[in-house]
Design a protein around this motif. Structure first.
Motif, PDB file in Angstrom:
ATOM      1  N   LEU A 116       0.786  -1.389   0.040  1.00  0.00           N
ATOM      2  CA  LEU A 116      -0.060   0.132  -0.003  1.00  0.00           C
ATOM      3  C   LEU A 116       0.944   1.147   0.179  1.00  0.00           C
ATOM      4  N   LYS A 117       2.181   1.269   0.902  1.00  0.00           N
ATOM      5  CA  LYS A 117       2.853   2.313   0.940  1.00  0.00           C
ATOM      6  C   LYS A 117       3.652   2.557  -0.588  1.00  0.00           C
ATOM      7  N   ALA A 118       3.788   1.467  -1.284  1.00  0.00           N
ATOM      8  CA  ALA A 118       4.504   1.760  -2.304  1.00  0.00           C
ATOM      9  C   ALA A 118       3.641   2.291  -3.417  1.00  0.00           C
ATOM     10  N   LEU A 119       2.115   1.686  -3.455  1.00  0.00           N
ATOM     11  CA  LEU A 119       1.205   2.456  -4.331  1.00  0.00           C
ATOM     12  C   LEU A 119       0.731   3.697  -4.090  1.00  0.00           C
ATOM     13  N   GLU A 120       0.855   4.104  -2.701  1.00  0.00           N
ATOM     14  CA  GLU A 120       0.670   5.305  -2.350  1.00  0.00           C
ATOM     15  C   GLU A 120       1.541   6.225  -3.036  1.00  0.00           C
ATOM     16  N   LYS A 121       2.941   5.845  -2.792  1.00  0.00           N
ATOM     17  CA  LYS A 121       3.967   6.821  -3.410  1.00  0.00           C
ATOM     18  C   LYS A 121       3.768   7.296  -4.584  1.00  0.00           C
ATOM     19  N   TYR A 122       3.288   6.386  -5.731  1.00  0.00           N
ATOM     20  CA  TYR A 122       3.080   6.756  -6.867  1.00  0.00           C
ATOM     21  C   TYR A 122       1.621   7.167  -7.221  1.00  0.00           C
ATOM     22  N   GLY A 123       0.960   7.473  -6.123  1.00  0.00           N
ATOM     23  CA  GLY A 123      -0.504   7.940  -6.430  1.00  0.00           C
ATOM     24  C   GLY A 123      -1.533   7.118  -6.917  1.00  0.00           C
ATOM     25  N   LEU A 124      -1.263   5.826  -6.896  1.00  0.00           N
ATOM     26  CA  LEU A 124      -2.321   5.005  -7.465  1.00  0.00           C
ATOM     27  C   LEU A 124      -3.255   4.529  -6.312  1.00  0.00           C
ATOM     28  N   ILE A 125      -2.834   4.795  -4.940  1.00  0.00           N
ATOM     29  CA  ILE A 125      -3.609   4.508  -3.789  1.00  0.00           C
ATOM     30  C   ILE A 125      -3.509   5.795  -2.799  1.00  0.00           C
ATOM     31  N   GLU A 126      -4.490   6.122  -2.128  1.00  0.00           N
ATOM     32  CA  GLU A 126      -4.251   7.278  -1.390  1.00  0.00           C
ATOM     33  C   GLU A 126      -5.303   6.855   0.120  1.00  0.00           C
ATOM     34  N   GLN A 127      -4.647   7.468   1.227  1.00  0.00           N
ATOM     35  CA  GLN A 127      -5.236   7.180   2.535  1.00  0.00           C
ATOM     36  C   GLN A 127      -6.024   8.243   3.087  1.00  0.00           C
ATOM     37  N   ASN A 128      -7.276   8.012   3.658  1.00  0.00           N
ATOM     38  CA  ASN A 128      -8.182   8.742   4.293  1.00  0.00           C
ATOM     39  C   ASN A 128      -7.667   9.083   5.660  1.00  0.00           C
ATOM     40  N   GLU A 129      -7.181  10.533   5.750  1.00  0.00           N
ATOM     41  CA  GLU A 129      -6.488  10.948   6.790  1.00  0.00           C
ATOM     42  C   GLU A 129      -7.254  10.711   8.147  1.00  0.00           C
ATOM     43  N   GLU A 130      -8.685  10.896   7.833  1.00  0.00           N
ATOM     44  CA  GLU A 130      -9.354  10.622   9.199  1.00  0.00           C
ATOM     45  C   GLU A 130      -9.608   9.077   9.542  1.00  0.00           C
ATOM     46  N   THR A 131      -9.839   8.344   8.436  1.00  0.00           N
ATOM     47  CA  THR A 131     -10.229   6.799   9.029  1.00  0.00           C
ATOM     48  C   THR A 131      -8.697   6.101   8.891  1.00  0.00           C
ATOM     49  N   LYS A 132      -7.817   6.524   8.268  1.00  0.00           N
ATOM     50  CA  LYS A 132      -6.648   5.733   7.830  1.00  0.00           C
ATOM     51  C   LYS A 132      -6.927   4.525   6.897  1.00  0.00           C
ATOM     52  N   LYS A 133      -7.983   4.672   6.129  1.00  0.00           N
ATOM     53  CA  LYS A 133      -8.193   3.512   5.212  1.00  0.00           C
ATOM     54  C   LYS A 133      -7.863   4.000   3.926  1.00  0.00           C
ATOM     55  N   TYR A 134      -7.930   2.932   3.076  1.00  0.00           N
ATOM     56  CA  TYR A 134      -7.350   3.442   1.720  1.00  0.00           C
ATOM     57  C   TYR A 134      -8.366   3.318   0.651  1.00  0.00           C
ATOM     58  N   ARG A 135      -8.120   4.081  -0.580  1.00  0.00           N
ATOM     59  CA  ARG A 135      -9.076   4.194  -1.930  1.00  0.00           C
ATOM     60  C   ARG A 135      -8.139   4.298  -2.890  1.00  0.00           C
ATOM     61  N   LEU A 136      -8.587   4.398  -4.086  1.00  0.00           N
ATOM     62  CA  LEU A 136      -7.720   4.720  -5.229  1.00  0.00           C
ATOM     63  C   LEU A 136      -7.315   5.789  -5.313  1.00  0.00           C
ATOM     64  N   GLY A 137      -6.247   6.238  -5.900  1.00  0.00           N
ATOM     65  CA  GLY A 137      -5.497   7.584  -5.927  1.00  0.00           C
ATOM     66  C   GLY A 137      -6.015   8.343  -7.274  1.00  0.00           C
ATOM     67  N   LEU A 138      -5.774   9.652  -7.079  1.00  0.00           N
ATOM     68  CA  LEU A 138      -5.909  10.370  -8.523  1.00  0.00           C
ATOM     69  C   LEU A 138      -5.055   9.963  -9.508  1.00  0.00           C
ATOM     70  N   ARG A 139      -3.919   9.316  -9.245  1.00  0.00           N
ATOM     71  CA  ARG A 139      -2.992   8.887 -10.404  1.00  0.00           C
ATOM     72  C   ARG A 139      -3.831   7.939 -11.641  1.00  0.00           C
TER      73      ARG A 139
END
Length: 250
Positions: free
Chosen positions: A47-70
């Motif tokens: 998840l952290k690797a995917l987040e690095k490239y914008g493919l995944i993003e984390q909801n700051e409030e819930t700390k859960k993940y969703r697709l990123g804008l990339r």
């Protein structure tokens, strides 16, 4: 890391990306772990690797993940490419017949040019190019358009993609490339004068969407013995006109 373990990590990251995409809500590490039957440490690293490239993003409030804008950007590039290629075909065919030289339609793919359509010259002396192949930005006519009009920071680009020498005429100095890019901006078209391949001269013009953003490029070129300065002027006029016509249909 061995080649096998690298491939395994890539497979796992993609599996997690598709898992998140399949959910109708944000998902946490524990839920992804349960769905895929993986361990939490592996899922978290991916998840952290995917987040690095914008493919995944984390909801700051819930700390859960969703697709990123990339992912939206990638889908948009794919759809724009399909739309441009489809609508441009009759214009490209006419340009190829008019100039009797090879015509290419391309889009930017990362730090490369990706050819979507190619109309080969009927003449016996030609330089072959194929749909789906990649070429560098810095030494192709189409590539220089993307560097000039795609809001690219040239220094960042060169840091990622060193200016590889392809011929004796390839521009490998960033200051010289910067001057060339400025010239492209001022006149609205670009040229590859034996910079990618020896004895090949190409001119290109940008295709723009309704907002004026460059979405693709049309290039026309041929062997230098045939593409004289006089013929090149005719090619520039023809490719500029064709690009304008296609832009009007987007």
């Amino acid at each position: 890391m061995t080649k096998v373990s690298r491939q395994s990590a890539i497979d796992k990251a993609l599996e997690i990306l598709f898992c998140v995409a399949d959910q109708s809500r944000d998902v946490g590490v524990s839920e992804i772990t349960e769905i895929l039957g993986s361990d939490k440490a592996t899922v978290f690293r991916a998840l952290k690797a995917l987040e690095k490239y914008g493919l995944i993003e984390q909801n700051e409030e819930t700390k859960k993940y969703r697709l990123g804008l990339r992912t939206v950007n990638l889908a948009g590039q794919k759809l724009r490419g399909m739309s441009v290629a489809s609508r441009a075909q009759p214009f490209l065919n006419r340009l190829a017949q008019e100039t009797q030289e090879t015509v290419q339609l391309s889009v930017r793919s990362g730090d490369n040019v990706l050819y979507l359509s190619v109309f080969e010259t009927p003449q016996p002396m030609r330089v072959a190019s194929e749909v789906g192949t990649l070429a560098p930005l810095h030494c192709t006519a189409a590539g220089k358009l993307f560097l000039a009009f795609d809001e690219t920071d040239l220094h960042d680009f060169v840091a990622r993609a060193p200016l590889e020498r392809r011929t004796d005429k390839t521009i490998t100095d960033i200051n010289a490339l910067e001057k060339d890019i400025e010239l492209v901006r001022s006149r609205g078209w670009s040229m590859d004068d034996e910079e990618l391949l020896a004895h090949l001269r190409v001119v290109a013009a940008p295709i723009r969407d309704f907002a004026g953003k460059i979405t693709a490029a049309i290039a026309v070129g041929g062997p230098t013995p045939r593409v004289s300065p006089e013929k090149m002027e005719e090619m520039v006029k023809a490719v500029m006109e064709t690009a304008h016509q296609i832009s009007g249909h987007l």
